[in-house]
Each structure stands twice: as C-alpha cells, then as structure tokens.
Design a protein around this motif. Structure first.
Motif, PDB file in Angstrom:
ATOM      1  N   LEU A 254     -10.133  35.766  32.606  1.00 19.94           N
ATOM      2  CA  LEU A 254     -10.611  34.769  33.644  1.00 19.94           C
ATOM      3  C   LEU A 254     -12.632  34.800  33.314  1.00 19.94           C
ATOM      4  O   LEU A 254     -13.086  34.373  34.599  1.00 19.94           O
ATOM      5  N   LEU A 255     -12.606  34.924  32.023  1.00 21.54           N
ATOM      6  CA  LEU A 255     -14.319  35.144  32.320  1.00 21.54           C
ATOM      7  C   LEU A 255     -14.684  33.491  31.997  1.00 21.54           C
ATOM      8  O   LEU A 255     -15.921  33.348  32.196  1.00 21.54           O
ATOM      9  N   LYS A 256     -13.844  32.627  31.008  1.00 18.63           N
ATOM     10  CA  LYS A 256     -14.296  31.250  29.842  1.00 18.63           C
ATOM     11  C   LYS A 256     -14.128  30.460  31.501  1.00 18.63           C
ATOM     12  O   LYS A 256     -15.365  29.939  31.727  1.00 18.63           O
ATOM     13  N   PRO A 257     -14.224  30.236  32.785  1.00 19.49           N
ATOM     14  CA  PRO A 257     -14.428  29.515  33.700  1.00 19.49           C
ATOM     15  C   PRO A 257     -15.713  29.679  34.212  1.00 19.49           C
ATOM     16  O   PRO A 257     -16.027  29.248  34.595  1.00 19.49           O
ATOM     17  N   GLU A 258     -15.991  30.832  33.974  1.00 20.77           N
ATOM     18  CA  GLU A 258     -17.889  31.495  34.077  1.00 20.77           C
ATOM     19  C   GLU A 258     -18.697  31.559  33.609  1.00 20.77           C
ATOM     20  O   GLU A 258     -19.722  31.552  33.245  1.00 20.77           O
ATOM     21  N   ASN A 259     -17.769  30.609  32.235  1.00 17.12           N
ATOM     22  CA  ASN A 259     -18.868  30.865  31.335  1.00 17.12           C
ATOM     23  C   ASN A 259     -19.363  32.155  30.584  1.00 17.12           C
ATOM     24  O   ASN A 259     -20.530  32.643  30.345  1.00 17.12           O
ATOM     25  N   GLY A 260     -18.675  33.686  30.628  1.00 16.64           N
ATOM     26  CA  GLY A 260     -18.533  34.407  30.610  1.00 16.64           C
ATOM     27  C   GLY A 260     -17.729  34.618  29.131  1.00 16.64           C
ATOM     28  O   GLY A 260     -16.699  33.932  28.480  1.00 16.64           O
ATOM     29  N   LEU A 261     -18.277  35.718  28.504  1.00 16.25           N
ATOM     30  CA  LEU A 261     -17.784  36.179  27.164  1.00 16.25           C
ATOM     31  C   LEU A 261     -17.387  37.638  26.683  1.00 16.25           C
ATOM     32  O   LEU A 261     -18.667  38.742  26.847  1.00 16.25           O
ATOM     33  N   ILE A 262     -16.359  37.929  25.927  1.00 17.73           N
ATOM     34  CA  ILE A 262     -16.617  39.334  25.202  1.00 17.73           C
ATOM     35  C   ILE A 262     -16.953  39.036  24.462  1.00 17.73           C
ATOM     36  O   ILE A 262     -16.527  39.061  22.971  1.00 17.73           O
TER      37      ILE A 262
ATOM     38  N   ILE B 146     -26.802  36.362  29.886  1.00 14.83           N
ATOM     39  CA  ILE B 146     -27.316  37.676  30.551  1.00 14.83           C
ATOM     40  C   ILE B 146     -25.733  39.012  30.097  1.00 14.83           C
ATOM     41  O   ILE B 146     -24.793  38.486  30.006  1.00 14.83           O
ATOM     42  N   GLN B 147     -26.231  39.841  29.763  1.00 13.31           N
ATOM     43  CA  GLN B 147     -25.695  40.957  29.749  1.00 13.31           C
ATOM     44  C   GLN B 147     -25.114  41.904  30.775  1.00 13.31           C
ATOM     45  O   GLN B 147     -26.093  42.096  31.440  1.00 13.31           O
ATOM     46  N   VAL B 148     -23.922  41.666  31.138  1.00 16.51           N
ATOM     47  CA  VAL B 148     -23.888  42.133  32.234  1.00 16.51           C
ATOM     48  C   VAL B 148     -22.868  43.278  32.422  1.00 16.51           C
ATOM     49  O   VAL B 148     -23.104  44.796  32.765  1.00 16.51           O
ATOM     50  N   LEU B 149     -21.654  43.792  31.130  1.00 15.70           N
ATOM     51  CA  LEU B 149     -21.535  44.894  30.888  1.00 15.70           C
ATOM     52  C   LEU B 149     -21.596  45.246  29.305  1.00 15.70           C
ATOM     53  O   LEU B 149     -21.634  44.151  28.391  1.00 15.70           O
TER      54      LEU B 149
ATOM     55  N   ASN C  69     -14.819  49.692  24.180  1.00 17.52           N
ATOM     56  CA  ASN C  69     -16.306  49.733  24.390  1.00 17.52           C
ATOM     57  C   ASN C  69     -16.723  48.043  24.844  1.00 17.52           C
ATOM     58  O   ASN C  69     -17.695  47.586  23.686  1.00 17.52           O
ATOM     59  N   ILE C  70     -16.525  47.694  25.516  1.00 20.28           N
ATOM     60  CA  ILE C  70     -16.568  45.826  25.907  1.00 20.28           C
ATOM     61  C   ILE C  70     -18.231  45.830  26.099  1.00 20.28           C
ATOM     62  O   ILE C  70     -18.363  46.271  27.360  1.00 20.28           O
ATOM     63  N   GLU C  71     -17.623  44.686  25.759  1.00 14.37           N
ATOM     64  CA  GLU C  71     -20.208  44.267  26.168  1.00 14.37           C
ATOM     65  C   GLU C  71     -19.516  42.685  26.613  1.00 14.37           C
ATOM     66  O   GLU C  71     -18.941  42.107  25.991  1.00 14.37           O
ATOM     67  N   VAL C  72     -19.657  42.202  27.739  1.00 12.10           N
ATOM     68  CA  VAL C  72     -20.028  40.600  28.241  1.00 12.10           C
ATOM     69  C   VAL C  72     -21.061  40.927  28.495  1.00 12.10           C
ATOM     70  O   VAL C  72     -21.889  40.616  29.205  1.00 12.10           O
ATOM     71  N   VAL C  73     -20.871  38.673  28.284  1.00 11.49           N
ATOM     72  CA  VAL C  73     -21.980  38.025  28.514  1.00 11.49           C
ATOM     73  C   VAL C  73     -22.187  36.908  29.540  1.00 11.49           C
ATOM     74  O   VAL C  73     -20.867  36.568  28.808  1.00 11.49           O
ATOM     75  N   TYR C  74     -22.881  35.854  30.511  1.00 15.73           N
ATOM     76  CA  TYR C  74     -22.175  35.088  30.217  1.00 15.73           C
ATOM     77  C   TYR C  74     -23.447  33.582  30.315  1.00 15.73           C
ATOM     78  O   TYR C  74     -24.721  34.402  30.110  1.00 15.73           O
ATOM     79  N   ASN C  75     -23.790  33.237  30.090  1.00 17.85           N
ATOM     80  CA  ASN C  75     -24.628  31.582  29.216  1.00 17.85           C
ATOM     81  C   ASN C  75     -25.034  32.636  28.441  1.00 17.85           C
ATOM     82  O   ASN C  75     -26.062  32.409  27.912  1.00 17.85           O
ATOM     83  N   ASP C  76     -24.650  33.298  27.601  1.00 19.91           N
ATOM     84  CA  ASP C  76     -24.773  33.180  26.340  1.00 19.91           C
ATOM     85  C   ASP C  76     -25.915  34.435  26.314  1.00 19.91           C
ATOM     86  O   ASP C  76     -26.719  35.684  25.426  1.00 19.91           O
TER      87      ASP C  76
ATOM     88  N   GLY D 157     -20.351  45.112  37.975  1.00 16.71           N
ATOM     89  CA  GLY D 157     -19.729  44.774  37.645  1.00 16.71           C
ATOM     90  C   GLY D 157     -18.348  44.891  37.150  1.00 16.71           C
ATOM     91  O   GLY D 157     -17.805  44.875  35.829  1.00 16.71           O
ATOM     92  N   LYS D 158     -17.598  45.137  37.970  1.00 15.06           N
ATOM     93  CA  LYS D 158     -16.362  45.587  38.842  1.00 15.06           C
ATOM     94  C   LYS D 158     -15.840  43.928  38.561  1.00 15.06           C
ATOM     95  O   LYS D 158     -14.691  44.141  37.229  1.00 15.06           O
ATOM     96  N   THR D 159     -15.537  43.294  38.922  1.00 13.82           N
ATOM     97  CA  THR D 159     -15.181  41.829  38.841  1.00 13.82           C
ATOM     98  C   THR D 159     -15.286  41.568  37.540  1.00 13.82           C
ATOM     99  O   THR D 159     -14.263  40.691  37.430  1.00 13.82           O
ATOM    100  N   THR D 160     -16.233  41.523  36.969  1.00 13.03           N
ATOM    101  CA  THR D 160     -16.617  40.835  35.397  1.00 13.03           C
ATOM    102  C   THR D 160     -15.564  41.473  34.220  1.00 13.03           C
ATOM    103  O   THR D 160     -14.874  41.467  33.632  1.00 13.03           O
ATOM    104  N   THR D 161     -15.140  43.602  35.013  1.00 13.13           N
ATOM    105  CA  THR D 161     -14.082  44.100  34.371  1.00 13.13           C
ATOM    106  C   THR D 161     -13.450  43.494  34.211  1.00 13.13           C
ATOM    107  O   THR D 161     -12.273  43.207  33.678  1.00 13.13           O
ATOM    108  N   LEU D 162     -12.495  42.684  35.799  1.00 15.04           N
ATOM    109  CA  LEU D 162     -11.279  42.413  35.690  1.00 15.04           C
ATOM    110  C   LEU D 162     -11.483  41.464  35.390  1.00 15.04           C
ATOM    111  O   LEU D 162     -10.117  40.706  34.469  1.00 15.04           O
ATOM    112  N   ARG D 163     -12.597  40.318  35.105  1.00 13.73           N
ATOM    113  CA  ARG D 163     -12.338  39.396  34.467  1.00 13.73           C
ATOM    114  C   ARG D 163     -11.954  39.208  33.154  1.00 13.73           C
ATOM    115  O   ARG D 163     -11.114  38.387  32.578  1.00 13.73           O
ATOM    116  N   ALA D 164     -12.762  40.246  32.626  1.00 12.93           N
ATOM    117  CA  ALA D 164     -12.454  40.607  31.039  1.00 12.93           C
ATOM    118  C   ALA D 164     -11.230  40.682  30.663  1.00 12.93           C
ATOM    119  O   ALA D 164     -10.603  39.694  29.663  1.00 12.93           O
ATOM    120  N   ILE D 165     -10.773  41.619  31.625  1.00 10.18           N
ATOM    121  CA  ILE D 165      -9.091  41.454  30.859  1.00 10.18           C
ATOM    122  C   ILE D 165      -7.789  41.160  31.474  1.00 10.18           C
ATOM    123  O   ILE D 165      -7.343  39.866  31.100  1.00 10.18           O
TER     124      ILE D 165
END
Ligand SMILES: Nc1ncnc2c1ncn2[C@@H]1O[C@H](COP(=O)(O)OP(=O)(O)O)[C@@H](O)[C@H]1O
Ligand SMILES: [Mg+2]
Length: 272
Positions: free
Chosen positions: A59-67, A23-26, A14-21, A48-56
């Motif tokens: 590798l979200l942090k370098p993209e300014n993303g967060l679970i 933009i919600q992508v997942l 049940n993950i939710e991922v946002v970029y730059n605080d 949102g496939k790549t975002t899912t792989l980054r979350a696992i």
C-alpha cells in the motif's frame, strides 16, 4: 534472493522506503514473523511503523512511496513492491489506522464485505460470520445499525471483524488502541489474543501503547526514526529498564516520569 526458506511466515529484509522519490523514511528495517505468533512493532509517533505496514501490504504506491532497497517475502514468496490486491490474495490483510469502516453500510454489511474475495464456499463463510459475533457480541446487538453511527471502539471491532472475514493467515493491525478508552483497549487486545489462539491467525500489531502490546505479544521490535533499535521476546522487553522508562512511563521507584524528564532522557538514550 527473495525466496529465502527461513520458515518464517513473513520476512522483511533490510528495506529502505522513500516517499516522493526523496524522503527516506525507512532505513534498513528487518523483522520476521513466525507462523502462529503475535509480533508487536512498537515506537512513538513518526517512527515509521505505518510505513512498514504499508510496505508489507503493498500500500505504498497510493502514497507515492517505494521500497527502494531490500526485500520482503511472505510464505516464501517475494512481495517486494507488489500490489496490495496480490498481498491480500496471498493471505496477509491489514486493518489500517483510524478504524476505516463503510459508514453508510450497516455493521453486518461491513462484516460481510470482508469475505467477497474468498473462494472457499458459503458454508465456511457463514461459520466465520457467526464466529465474528461470538468474538464481538457487542456487534451482534447492533448489527443493523449504520457503521457511521457506531462508537470508536465498535468501529475498531467492525474493522477487525471485516478483515478476519477474508480468512487471512496473517492479520496486520495499525494502532488498534488509538483514541480508545482503557477498558475498550483491554477488550480489543483480549480479542486479538483469542483470535490468534482460536483461529490460528498470525498477528503483526503496530502500537504506541507498548504496555498492552507487550502483554499479549510473543516477540516485539522497537522502532525509532525508521530503524529497529531493539528487539526481543516480549517478556524480556517488559523487564528492560529502557523500555520501561521510555515507553511505559515507569521508573525504578515505580513512579511516573514527567513528560519533560522522559524527553530529556530520550535525547541520551542508551540503545542508539
Ligand atoms: N505519504 C507520505 N508522504 C510523505 N511522507 C510520509 C508519508 N507518510 C508518512 N510520511 C512520513 O514518514 C515518517 C514516518 O511516518 P509513519 O510511517 O506514519 O510513522 P508512524 O506510523 O510510526 O507514526 C514521518 O516523518 C511521516 O511524516
Ligand atoms: Mg502510524
């Protein structure tokens, strides 16, 4: 919470991922990978496939993303928002989209680089190194060539070979077929299956090419707009009329839908 004992190698819960605080992508993605299997994550561009792989992969942090919500566990260890290096040490390695190789190193040097984090001795590393060339004989022929001069297909093989040299328990592949000729796509996917069978490497493969991914995978998830919209055994999904229509371009009569037809049909898809 994160230490569920599901028996799965990977659990995305049940993950939710946002970029730059903002933009919600997942939006509540859950998926599981059972040890020893090949699991495919399918979906069109921007799903949102790549975002899912980054979350696992951490590798979200370098993209300014967060679970922002939900959790991920690998081998029953919580890896939610953990660093990429930590996840690699645990045994989950990703081959990013776009066949990233070290262009100024030779093919052989690229492959060797993959083993630098290993601590299980040079003998094992050497035998895995030999094995890479058995899987990818094409690479053996050009082992002294600079990777930057290799074709797209060869670079994809180098990227996979390098990741395997880390001896991962789970290999994640982001669109290995992208931009490759059909024959090469076939070769790469045959190799993925071989690696899964012979090296016991569990595989999570992200693809837009649903047809080939469903052929080699055991189980698959279909993602749209940051959500899983359909899942099932790959056999089951291959026969699903919606999947055929949207992702494989085959209609009941066996013909191919025009892009426009598929697009308009997409707007009233049944599973949303
Ligand atoms: N680093 C980023 N910053 C902001 N938005 C991003 C970033 N990466 C991807 N996105 C957005 O997230 C959505 C999903 O992208 P992505 O995960 O790359 O999808 P896919 O791999 O399925 O094509 C897209 O709308 C994309 O624009
Ligand atoms: Mg992608």
């Amino acid at each position: 919470m994160g230490n569920s004992t599901s028996g799965n190698l990977l659990d995305v819960n049940n993950i939710e991922v946002v970029y730059n605080d903002i933009i919600q992508v997942l939006r509540g993605v859950s998926l599981s990978v059972t040890e020893g299997k090949i699991v495919a994550l399918l979906g069109t561009n921007g799903a949102g496939k790549t975002t899912t792989l980054r979350a696992i992969s951490g590798l979200l942090k370098p993209e300014n993303g967060l679970i922002r919500d939900g959790h991920i566990s690998f081998k029953n260890t919580d890896i939610t928002n953990k660093l990429g290096t930590h996840v690699v040490k645990l045994g989950a390695v990703m081959v990013p989209e776009g066949r990233r190789v070290f262009k100024h190193l030779t093919v052989d040097e690229n492959i060797r680089v993959g083993s630098i984090t290993r601590k299980d001795g040079s003998k094992n590393i050497r035998s895995d190194h030999d094995r890479m060339y058995e899987y990818f004989p094409r690479l053996k022929e050009i082992k002294h060539r600079l990777a930057g001069y290799c074709s797209g297909g060869e670079q994809q093989m180098i990227a996979i070979g390098r990741a395997l040299m880390a001896d991962p328990e789970m290999l994640m592949l982001d669109e290995p077929s992208l931009g490759l000729a059909p024959l090469l796509v076939r070769e790469i996917f045959d190799n993925i299956r071989l690696i899964n069978r012979e090296m016991d490497t569990t595989i999570l493969v992200v693809e837009q090419n649903a047809k080939i991914a469903l052929e080699i995978s055991d189980y698959a998830y279909i993602m749209e707009s940051g959500k899983i919209v359909l899942e099932g055994s790959s056999n089951e999904l291959q026969d699903n009329p919606d999947v055929k229509e949207f992702y494989m371009g085959i209609t009941q009569g066996g013909g191919r839908k025009s892009f426009k037809e598929v697009k308009s049909y997409k707007r009233r898809k049944r599973w949303m």
